[in-house]
Write an enzyme that holds these catalytic residues in place. Structure first.
Site, PDB file in Angstrom:
ATOM      1  N   ASP A  42       0.854  -1.186   0.000  1.00 47.45           N
ATOM      2  CA  ASP A  42       0.000   0.000   0.000  1.00 47.45           C
ATOM      3  C   ASP A  42       0.894   1.241   0.000  1.00 47.45           C
ATOM      4  O   ASP A  42       1.948   1.256   0.634  1.00 47.45           O
ATOM      5  CB  ASP A  42      -0.918   0.023   1.223  1.00 47.45           C
ATOM      6  N   THR A  43       0.441   2.258  -0.719  1.00 50.30           N
ATOM      7  CA  THR A  43       1.202   3.497  -0.850  1.00 50.30           C
ATOM      8  C   THR A  43       0.361   4.674  -0.381  1.00 50.30           C
ATOM      9  O   THR A  43      -0.834   4.748  -0.695  1.00 50.30           O
ATOM     10  CB  THR A  43       1.622   3.726  -2.318  1.00 50.30           C
TER      11      THR A  43
END
Length: 205
Positions: A85-86
């Site tokens: 996840d970013t």
């Protein structure tokens, strides 16, 4: 140890980056039916007072939890599960995926002329072991005119991307400085990911 991993991500950029590593993968994505219990929006909701670093680690862990449960429900062959996840942040403020074009314009206007942080957390479930890593990069945007922001938003590219931009697209022309991992900003830091896959025996050398 299986010679592939499950990738729990719909991002075509993460698939491209795994291809770059030469790692074989199968997608492990939610579908209609029994997977409707998975609420992605709820998973990605920011908790009150939550710091960006804590947020990205927590969301990645929750996404991996959901993928592990998904694998068990479907009775699929066991193999490591990779999740990532970013998030984009300025100070304590988290910039998630824009809800609409107006929201994308707001984000880009605030990022314009400023430096921000891109955090990408990676987690790998290999049997009972859970391995995790974090990539932290800093990106500075040159000042953007309203016309430039509008043109980028109208292209549709900001939608579905943290911070309302994709570093690999046309917005790169406004990146005046980058310190960190380019692939991490894309959504899957290859150095950290390779370390996890090597520790799990997916990559031999």
């Amino acid at each position: 140890m299986p010679d592939f991993v499950y990738l729990a991500s719909q991002s075509p950029r993460r698939r491209q980056l795994l291809d770059q590593l030469g790692v074989r993968y199968l997608l492990l994505l939610p579908n209609e039916g029994d997977d409707q219990r998975e609420d992605a929006e709820a998973i990605e909701e920011v908790l009150p007072g939550e710091l960006p670093l804590d947020y990205v680690r927590r969301v990645t862990g929750l996404k991996l939890d959901a993928a592990v449960a998904r694998l068990a429900r479907r009775g699929l062959a066991q193999a490591p599960i990779l999740c990532s996840d970013t998030t984009v942040a300025m100070g304590r403020r988290i910039y998630g995926k824009p809800v609409d074009a107006q929201d994308a314009r707001r984000m880009l206007s605030e990022l314009s002329g400023n430096e921000h942080c891109v955090l990408t957390a990676v987690a790998l479930q290999a049997g009972d072991a859970r391995l995790a890593a974090l990539s932290e990069s800093r990106v500075r945007f040159a000042p953007m005119t309203q016309a430039q922001i509008d043109a980028y938003v109208e292209s549709g590219e900001p939608m579905g991307k943290a911070g309302a931009y994709g570093i690999q697209g046309p917005v790169a022309q406004y990146v005046s400085n980058l310190n960190g991992s380019y692939t991490g900003i894309m959504g899957l830091p290859l150095y950290e990911t390779a370390q996890l896959l090597r520790a799990a025996g997916v990559i031999a050398i």
